[in-house]
Design a protein around this motif. Structure first.
Motif, PDB file in Angstrom:
ATOM      1  N   UNK A   1       3.083  -5.056   7.835  1.00 21.45           N
ATOM      2  CA  UNK A   1       2.596  -4.765   6.287  1.00 21.45           C
ATOM      3  C   UNK A   1       1.639  -3.903   6.078  1.00 21.45           C
ATOM      4  N   UNK A   2       0.559  -4.156   6.179  1.00 25.71           N
ATOM      5  CA  UNK A   2      -0.957  -3.999   6.329  1.00 25.71           C
ATOM      6  C   UNK A   2      -0.663  -2.633   6.718  1.00 25.71           C
ATOM      7  N   UNK A   3      -0.730  -1.898   7.728  1.00 28.11           N
ATOM      8  CA  UNK A   3      -0.385  -0.977   8.340  1.00 28.11           C
ATOM      9  C   UNK A   3       0.104  -0.022   7.362  1.00 28.11           C
ATOM     10  N   UNK A   4       1.599  -0.001   7.095  1.00 25.53           N
ATOM     11  CA  UNK A   4       2.269   0.603   5.906  1.00 25.53           C
ATOM     12  C   UNK A   4       1.269   0.705   5.083  1.00 25.53           C
ATOM     13  N   UNK A   5       0.770  -0.726   4.631  1.00 27.75           N
ATOM     14  CA  UNK A   5       0.196  -0.196   3.213  1.00 27.75           C
ATOM     15  C   UNK A   5      -0.906   0.612   2.898  1.00 27.75           C
ATOM     16  N   UNK A   6      -1.714   0.951   4.190  1.00 26.16           N
ATOM     17  CA  UNK A   6      -3.203   1.885   4.391  1.00 26.16           C
ATOM     18  C   UNK A   6      -2.336   3.401   4.437  1.00 26.16           C
ATOM     19  N   UNK A   7      -1.238   3.417   5.361  1.00 24.80           N
ATOM     20  CA  UNK A   7      -0.599   5.105   5.029  1.00 24.80           C
ATOM     21  C   UNK A   7      -0.320   4.855   3.727  1.00 24.80           C
ATOM     22  N   UNK A   8       0.865   4.501   3.114  1.00 24.28           N
ATOM     23  CA  UNK A   8       0.959   4.546   1.530  1.00 24.28           C
ATOM     24  C   UNK A   8      -0.275   4.927   0.370  1.00 24.28           C
ATOM     25  N   UNK A   9      -1.764   3.979   0.654  1.00 27.77           N
ATOM     26  CA  UNK A   9      -2.589   4.080  -0.511  1.00 27.77           C
ATOM     27  C   UNK A   9      -3.525   5.401   0.448  1.00 27.77           C
ATOM     28  N   UNK A  10      -3.287   5.710   1.216  1.00 27.56           N
ATOM     29  CA  UNK A  10      -4.226   7.239   2.328  1.00 27.56           C
ATOM     30  C   UNK A  10      -3.496   8.308   1.524  1.00 27.56           C
ATOM     31  N   UNK A  11      -2.248   7.949   1.417  1.00 33.31           N
ATOM     32  CA  UNK A  11      -1.471   9.446   0.592  1.00 33.31           C
ATOM     33  C   UNK A  11      -2.036   9.361  -1.052  1.00 33.31           C
ATOM     34  N   UNK A  12      -2.550   8.776  -1.898  1.00 32.87           N
ATOM     35  CA  UNK A  12      -2.881   8.870  -2.741  1.00 32.87           C
ATOM     36  C   UNK A  12      -2.105   7.701  -4.093  1.00 32.87           C
ATOM     37  N   UNK A  13      -1.283   7.321  -3.143  1.00 32.96           N
ATOM     38  CA  UNK A  13      -0.680   6.583  -4.576  1.00 32.96           C
ATOM     39  C   UNK A  13      -1.181   5.544  -5.051  1.00 32.96           C
ATOM     40  N   UNK A  14      -2.616   4.786  -4.647  1.00 35.53           N
ATOM     41  CA  UNK A  14      -3.055   4.283  -5.496  1.00 35.53           C
ATOM     42  C   UNK A  14      -3.789   5.211  -6.717  1.00 35.53           C
ATOM     43  N   UNK A  15      -4.358   6.236  -6.261  1.00 31.35           N
ATOM     44  CA  UNK A  15      -5.290   6.645  -6.796  1.00 31.35           C
ATOM     45  C   UNK A  15      -3.943   7.633  -8.998  1.00 31.35           C
ATOM     46  N   UNK A  16      -2.962   7.498  -8.526  1.00 30.43           N
ATOM     47  CA  UNK A  16      -1.452   8.283  -9.311  1.00 30.43           C
ATOM     48  C   UNK A  16      -1.004   6.705 -10.046  1.00 30.43           C
ATOM     49  N   UNK A  17      -1.667   5.716  -9.007  1.00 32.07           N
ATOM     50  CA  UNK A  17      -0.855   4.551 -10.217  1.00 32.07           C
ATOM     51  C   UNK A  17       0.577   4.048  -9.911  1.00 32.07           C
ATOM     52  N   UNK A  18       1.007   5.363  -8.601  1.00 26.87           N
ATOM     53  CA  UNK A  18       1.884   4.487  -8.288  1.00 26.87           C
ATOM     54  C   UNK A  18       2.107   3.836  -6.946  1.00 26.87           C
ATOM     55  N   UNK A  19       2.200   2.484  -7.552  1.00 27.40           N
ATOM     56  CA  UNK A  19       2.496   1.373  -5.978  1.00 27.40           C
ATOM     57  C   UNK A  19       3.884   0.785  -7.165  1.00 27.40           C
ATOM     58  N   UNK A  20       4.857   0.570  -5.972  1.00 26.65           N
ATOM     59  CA  UNK A  20       5.953   0.214  -6.132  1.00 26.65           C
ATOM     60  C   UNK A  20       5.543  -1.267  -5.084  1.00 26.65           C
TER      61      UNK A  20
END
Length: 366
Positions: A347-366
Motif C-alpha cells: 500500500x505504501x509503495x503504491x501511494x508513493x507511486x501516485x504521489x510522485x506523479x504529482x497527485x499531492x501537488x494538484x490536490x487530487x488524492x482519492x
C-alpha cells in the motif's frame, strides 16, 4: 489408453517445467507496470495490476506449492505420486501390482521390525548410559572434509525428520528444535539423557532461546549444534527464509546441503497434513530414501554484516550447491496468515507511486 498415458505424461512434464521455473510467467514490479501511465492522480486501470497479481497467486503462488510433494517427470510406481498412471495399460498394471507386493509384503514388515528393535535399543541404551557421569565428547565419527567441529554451528536446509538421522550417521550433534509429543517426543527424551540438546516450545521467549544457544557454543567441549533455520519442512525444491536468530549467536557456521532423490520415495513431511505415524508409514512403504549430502566450507560473519545478510549469504550457498531455488518467504506462512506489514508495504509503495506523479501537488488524492 497408451495415447491417454502419453498425454498425461506431457501434461505432467509441462507442469514440472513451470514449477521448476524453466517456463516462467512474466515478473514485473509495481513501478514498471505503472510507469506507462502518464497521469496526475489515481487511475482506474491501476486496479488491473492488483487483480492480475491476485489471480496469479490463486492459480499458483510461490509459497503454497513448496509444502506439497514434488512432481516427477517419470512415474515411480507409487500411487500416492500419481493415482492414474497404473491404468495406462495392463502391462503397467501388472508391474504396479508386483511393486505393491514387494513394498507392502517384503520391505514394510522388515522395516517395521527393524524400526521397533532400533527404538527399543535406543531407549534402553540411553537409559543405562544416562546413569553414568558425563565424560569426554570425543565420539568416533567418519572423517569428512568440512565436517562441523566443536564450538561450531551446523546449518542445513530442512525437508524431513530423517535429516537428523542422515547427518548423525557422519557425526554427533547437539540438536536445536521444537519439543514434540508422541513417538518423536519419546525419542527426544531418550536422546536428552545422554547428550545436551537445546529444545524449545514455539511460545518460548526468543531471548531465552538465544541465550541458551550462545552458552552452548561458547563451551568448546560440547558437540556442534545442528540447526534448521527454516523452522519447518520444505519439499526440497527450494530453500526458504533462514531465521536470523541462528546467526546472531556468533561462532563458525558450517553449511550443509541436503538433496533427496524423489524417484525412489518422497522424504518430505507435510506436518500440517500428516501425523508422524502416517509419515512413517509412507516412508516405510516407499522404495527407498536416497539423498546427497554436501559439507560446505565453514563461513563466518563479516565485519559490519548483520545477521539477516549473513543468513541470506549462507542460504544462497546451500541452495546453489543443492540445485534448489531461493525464496525470501517465511516457512511459517503454512501455519499462519501473512503479516499485515506485508500488505501495508504494498500500500505504501503504491501511494508513493501516485504521489510522485504529482497527485499531492494538484490536490487530487482519492
Amino acid at each position: 489408453q497408451i495415447e491417454k498415458g502419453v498425454k498425461m505424461q506431457k501434461a505432467l512434464a509441462l507442469e514440472n517445467l513451470i514449477s521448476n521455473g524453466i517456463i516462467q510467467r512474466e515478473e514485473t514490479s509495481m513501478e514498471k507496470e505503472m510507469a506507462g501511465h502518464h497521469r496526475e492522480y489515481f487511475h482506474l486501470g491501476d486496479v488491473m495490476y492488483f487483480a492480475k497479481k491476485a489471480c496469479e497467486a490463486v492459480a499458483e503462488d510461490e509459497v503454497t506449492r513448496r509444502f506439497s510433494s514434488e512432481e516427477l517427470l517419470s512415474w515411480n510406481l507409487l500411487s500416492r505420486t500419481n493415482a492414474n498412471f497404473h491404468c495406462v495399460s495392463w502391462q503397467v498394471t501388472v508391474v504396479w501390482i508386483i511393486g505393491i507386493l514387494i513394498r507392502y509384503c517384503l520391505l514394510m514388515p522388515f522395516r517395521i521390525c527393524l524400526a521397533f528393535f532400533s527404538i527399543l535399543l535406543l531407549v534402553s541404551a540411553t537409559t543405562v548410559v544416562g546413569q553414568f557421569p558425563n565424560g569426554s565428547d570425543d565420539f568416533p565419527c567418519r572423517c569428512r572434509e568440512n565436517r562441523p567441529r566443536k564450538g561450531g554451528i551446523c546449518v542445513a536446509n530442512h525437508t524431513s525428520p530423517v535429516d537428523v538421522l542422515i547427518l548423525a550417521s557422519d557425526g554427533c550433534y547437539s540438536l536445536v528444535g521444537q519439543v514434540h509429543g508422541g513417538l518423536l517426543g519419546l525419542i527426544q527424551k531418550s536422546c536428552m539423557q545422554t547428550t545436551q540438546h537445546v529444545l524449545f516450545e514455539r511460545s518460548e521467549m526468543k531471548d531465552r532461546h538465544l541465550v541458551r544457544k550462545r552458552e552452548h557454543i561458547e563451551d568448546k567441549t560440547k558437540l556442534p549444534i545442528l540447526i534448521f533455520p527454516e523452522g519447518t519442512c520444505v519439499n526440497n525444491t527450494s530453500v526458504m527464509m533462514f531465521k536470523k536468530g541462528s546467526f546472531e549467536v556468533g561462532g563458525t557456521i558450517h553449511p550443509v546441503a541436503i538433496k533427496y532423490d524423489p524417484r525412489f520415495g518422497d522424504a518430505f513431511w507435510n506436518s500440517t497434513k500428516y501425523s508422524m505415524m502416517t509419515y512413517t508409514f509412507n516412508v516405510m512403504t516407499s522404495w527407498a530414501i536416497v539423498c546427497n549430502v554436501w559439507y560446505l566450507p565453514p563461513m563466518v560473519k563479516e565485519e559490519e554484516e548483520d545477521a539477516v545478510h549473513f543468513a541470506n549469504r549462507v542460504k544462497a550457498v546451500i541452495a546453489a550447491r543443492g540445485g534448489m531455488s531461493i525464496l525470501p518467504w517465511d516457512g511459517g506462512l503454512k501455519r499462519k496468515k501473512i503479516k499485515e506489514s506485508f500488505k501495508e508495504e504494498q500500500q505504501k509503495k503504491y501511494c508513493q507511486i501516485v504521489t510522485e506523479n504529482g497527485s499531492v501537488g494538484n490536490g487530487n488524492v482519492y
